[in-house]
Every structure is written in structure tokens, then in C-alpha cells.
Enzyme design. Structure first.
Site, mmCIF file in Angstrom:
data_model
loop_
_atom_site.group_PDB
_atom_site.id
_atom_site.type_symbol
_atom_site.label_atom_id
_atom_site.label_comp_id
_atom_site.label_asym_id
_atom_site.label_seq_id
_atom_site.Cartn_x
_atom_site.Cartn_y
_atom_site.Cartn_z
ATOM 1 N N CYS A 169 0.839 -1.203 0.000
ATOM 2 C CA CYS A 169 0.000 0.000 0.000
ATOM 3 C C CYS A 169 0.878 1.259 0.000
ATOM 4 C CB CYS A 169 -0.915 -0.018 1.223
ATOM 5 S SG CYS A 169 -2.039 1.388 1.264
ATOM 6 N N CYS A 175 -19.129 -6.672 4.449
ATOM 7 C CA CYS A 175 -18.478 -5.385 4.720
ATOM 8 C C CYS A 175 -17.206 -5.331 3.880
ATOM 9 C CB CYS A 175 -18.137 -5.290 6.206
ATOM 10 S SG CYS A 175 -17.304 -3.739 6.653
ATOM 11 N N CYS A 234 -19.270 1.715 9.009
ATOM 12 C CA CYS A 234 -18.450 1.081 10.040
ATOM 13 C C CYS A 234 -17.246 1.989 10.225
ATOM 14 C CB CYS A 234 -18.022 -0.312 9.595
ATOM 15 S SG CYS A 234 -16.869 -1.097 10.745
ATOM 16 N N ARG A 270 -17.409 -2.882 18.344
ATOM 17 C CA ARG A 270 -16.677 -4.115 18.034
ATOM 18 C C ARG A 270 -15.288 -4.115 18.666
ATOM 19 N NH1 ARG A 270 -20.153 -6.306 14.122
ATOM 20 N NH2 ARG A 270 -21.293 -4.705 12.965
HETATM 21 FE FE1 SF4 Z 1 -2.776 1.253 3.390
HETATM 22 FE FE2 SF4 Z 1 -5.017 0.976 4.835
HETATM 23 FE FE3 SF4 Z 1 -2.626 0.119 5.785
HETATM 24 FE FE4 SF4 Z 1 -3.085 2.725 5.594
HETATM 25 S S1 SF4 Z 1 -4.198 1.257 6.894
HETATM 26 S S2 SF4 Z 1 -1.198 1.659 4.927
HETATM 27 S S3 SF4 Z 1 -4.333 2.821 3.731
HETATM 28 S S4 SF4 Z 1 -3.711 -0.706 4.024
#
Ligand code: SF4
Ligand code: SAM
Ligand code: DTB
Length: 334
Positions: free
Chosen positions: A59, A135, A195, A267
Site C-alpha cells: 500500500c 463489509c 463502520c 466491536r
Molecule cells: Fe494502506 Fe489501509 Fe494500511 Fe493505511 S491502513 S497503509 S491505507 S492498508
């Protein structure tokens, strides 16, 4: 004369009021939370959810807690988007384990257009066809994508505020609090339930927790689902060495969330492996009514299925068997 209706959910909690609730003697706080909990939920029923990482790692975001950010060396391999069949098979297995909600997470900053998004829509249809709540948590959404997810039958979209607006910049720099609010507004507008919650243990102080809770309670309607995550400290992330949080603080966060947002599902999400059975029990008493089931969250471990079964048995708690909690019985004795 207009009088405040104490039974109506409130969206205008002042920080002073939240502080007063949060800092009350713990036993008073839990007692208050239990009263509200019993007025809105069945006290001995917990919803089981199962998570599946449908697209792991790589990511581009810099969320300091996250093992899936490409910026940190955490050993999480970048994966391709899973196919529909394996996802639906995992959902069927989740249902067999007693889950009624299946959550699909993707390590994306935002959702790609085109075939990958089409595949996610197909996954949602497949999960819904099993009779499960579906979800997704896929990062930022456009209005069109939110509408398409709604059309596919998505029950809920998870997009957390994570922390207070003031502390946020110390944890994430690659997208703003406002970006998050915008995605949440699009989800709401598309008719998907929201959520939205946060993480405890990032190094935030108590006022930051109050501000997070205040922000969550300002949504009108409240998020139907409020995940409270305890930071899972992952080697290689900037927060790997954070000191652990006192579990009693987690109990206070949960009880305060229950009091501010009486009808929401609260949750007890990431971090259960670092809690004793007794600490988890206090979390349920404080108003938590859902957990993730199964040995894995997205990339980190979660309690064994058998350990959870034993815990629920010891407590006389049973897993919710239907998808959604029916609306507010006034007094629940179940
Ligand atoms: Fe990526 Fe989501 Fe992890 Fe942030 S929380 S680094 S946006 S996967
Ligand atoms: N990429 C999407 C996003 O950020 O919205 C979806 C997946 S992301 C993993 C979903 C949420 O998981 C984050 O907002 C954060 O609250 C939570 N999370 C991630 N890593 C965590 C950790 N190490 N401990 C606790 N919660 C974590
Ligand atoms: C949420 O609030 N907690 C879940 C879910 N939403 C996606 C994620 C927890 C992730 C914990 C770290 C991991 O396993 O990678």
C-alpha cells in the site's frame, strides 16, 4: 417548551461531558454503560465477524501502525486481488464457524476502477448470497463506486477515523482527516451502513481519545458499527515499540462509546491476543458486542477458534445467529 428527549441519540456531546463519563470511577462507568447496553442490545449475545485480506500489502499510504504499507519492512508480501471463488469459499467457511458478517479488506489507498472493482462487486454479491452481512474496507471511494457497492448489496463499508483530528497528522501524512470524512459521507449517501472507529495505543493521550469519540458521535446517524482496535504492534512499523496500553483504558473507551452511541455495534476488533479472558470480559460488560473470529485478522494473528469457543462457554455468551440485531428491546433478559 422544548425539552431534551433523553431517549434520542445525541450528536452534540461536549468534550467536558465525554471527559466526565470517561474518567468516572471505573465501576460506575461500567454500570452506566451496562444499563444503556441492556436497553439496546441483547447482553449475552456477541456477533462474530470474519476478516479476509483480499489484496495484501504494497500500500502506498504511510499509516504508521500498518504492516501493509509499502514504506515499512514488515515481511508482508504484496499479493494480487483474490479471485471470487476463493473469497466466497472463505465466506462459507466463516459462516460455518458461526460468523454472520464477512469483511473484505484491501491494502489500497483508493479503489481502482475497472476489472478489479468489478471483481470486488462480484465478491460482495457472492457473500450476500450466502446470507451473510458483507463489509468492505478498500480505502477511499468515489461517489460512483459507493453507489455501485450499494447496488451489489454491500451491507457496510469500513473506513476508520483512527484517532483525533489533532493527533492524526502524527500517524498518517498521505491523506487527510477530511478525505476520510468525505469517503464516509459518500458511503452514507449511497445507503450503505457505516463502520467507523479507531485505534487505541498509537501514543495518543486521553483528550485525543475523547476527541475521536466525539467525532464519531457527531455523525448523524451514528455509525451503525464502531470498531475499537487495540494497536497490534508490528515489527518494522514506526509504532512497533509503543508501550502497551492499560487494558482498563480500552474498557473506558468501549464504555464511553457505548454511552455516546447507544444503538451502535461496538466491536472489540484488533488486539484481542494481548488481552486476558478477564480483560475481554470487562470489554463485553462495558458494551462491546462483536469480535473477529478466526486465527487471522488481515496480516496479524487473532485468538484460536477453540479459545474463543471456551471463553464464550465460560461466560454463557452465544454468537448471534442472524445477520442484524433487531431494533431496541427496552429490557433484554436473554
Ligand atoms: Fe494502506 Fe489501509 Fe494500511 Fe493505511 S491502513 S497503509 S491505507 S492498508
Ligand atoms: N486500506 C484501507 C484503509 O486504510 O481504510 C483498508 C484496510 S486498513 C488495514 C483498515 C483499518 O485497520 C485501519 O484504518 C486501522 O484502523 C486498522 N489497522 C491497521 N493496522 C492495524 C494495527 N496494526 N493495529 C490495529 N489496527 C490496525
Ligand atoms: C478495523 O477497524 N479493524 C480491522 C478491520 N477494520 C479491517 C483490521 C484490523 C487489522 C489489524 C492488523 C492486521 O492484521 O494487519
Amino acid at each position: 417548551m422544548v425539552t431534551a428527549d433523553a431517549t434520542q441519540p445525541r450528536h452534540d456531546w461536549a468534550i467536558g461531558e465525554i471527559e466526565e463519563i470517561y474518567t468516572a470511577p471505573l465501576l460506575d462507568l461500567i454500570f452506566r454503560a451496562q444499563l444503556v447496553h441492556r436497553a439496546h442490545h441483547r447482553p449475552n449475545v456477541v456477533q462474530g465477524c470474519v476478516l479476509l485480506n483480499v489484496k495484501a500489502g504494497g500500500c502506498p499510504e504511510d499509516c504508521a501502525y500498518c504492516p501493509q504499507s509499502a514504506r515499512y519492512s514488515t515481511g508482508v508480501a504484496r499479493g494480487e486481488l483474490l479471485n471470487v471463488d476463493e473469497t466466497v469459499a472463505a465466506a462459507r467457511q466463516a459462516r460455518d464457524q458461526g460468523a454472520t458478517r464477512f469483511c473484505m479488506g484491501a491494502a489500497w489507498r483508493d479503489v481502482p476502477h475497472g476489472p478489479q472493482f468489478e471483481r470486488v462487486l462480484e465478491m460482495v454479491r457472492g457473500v450476500r448470497a450466502l446470507g451473510l452481512e458483507a463489509c468492505c474496507t478498500l480505502g477511499m471511494l468515489t461517489e460512483d463506486q459507493a453507489n455501485a457497492l450499494a447496488d451489489a448489496g454491500l451491507t457496510a463499508y469500513n473506513h476508520n477515523l483512527d484517532t483525533s483530528p489533532e493527533f492524526y497528522g502524527r500517524i498518517i501524512t498521505t491523506r487527510t482527516y477530511d478525505d476520510r470524512l468525505q469517503t464516509i459521507a459518500r458511503v452514507r449517501k449511497a445507503g450503505i451502513t457505516v463502520c467507523c472507529g479507531g485505534i487505541i495505543g498509537l501514543g495518543e493521550d486521553r483528550p485525543a481519545r475523547w476527541r475521536l469519540l466525539q467525532q464519531l458521535s457527531m455523525f448523524d446517524p451514528h455509525p451503525e458499527s464502531v470498531p475499537v482496535n487495540l494497536l497490534v504492534r508490528v515489527a518494522g512499523t514506526p509504532l512497533a515499540e509503543r508501550p502497551p496500553v492499560d487494558p482498563m483504558e480500552l474498557v473506558r473507551v468501549i464504555a464511553t462509546a457505548r454511552l455516546l452511541m447507544p444503538a451502535s455495534m461496538v466491536r472489540l476488533s484488533a488486539g484481542r491476543l494481548s488481552l486476558s479472558d478477564e480483560a475481554q470480559t470487562l470489554c463485553f460488560l462495558a458494551g462491546a458486542n462483536s469480535v473477529f473470529l478466526g486465527e487471522k485478522l488481515l496480516t496479524t494473528p487473532n485468538p484460536e477458534v477453540d479459545a474463543d469457543r471456551r471463553l464464550f462457554e465460560r461466560l454463557g455468551v452465544r454468537l448471534q445467529t442472524e445477520g442484524t440485531v433487531p431494533p431496541a428491546p427496552t429490557y433484554a433478559h436473554e
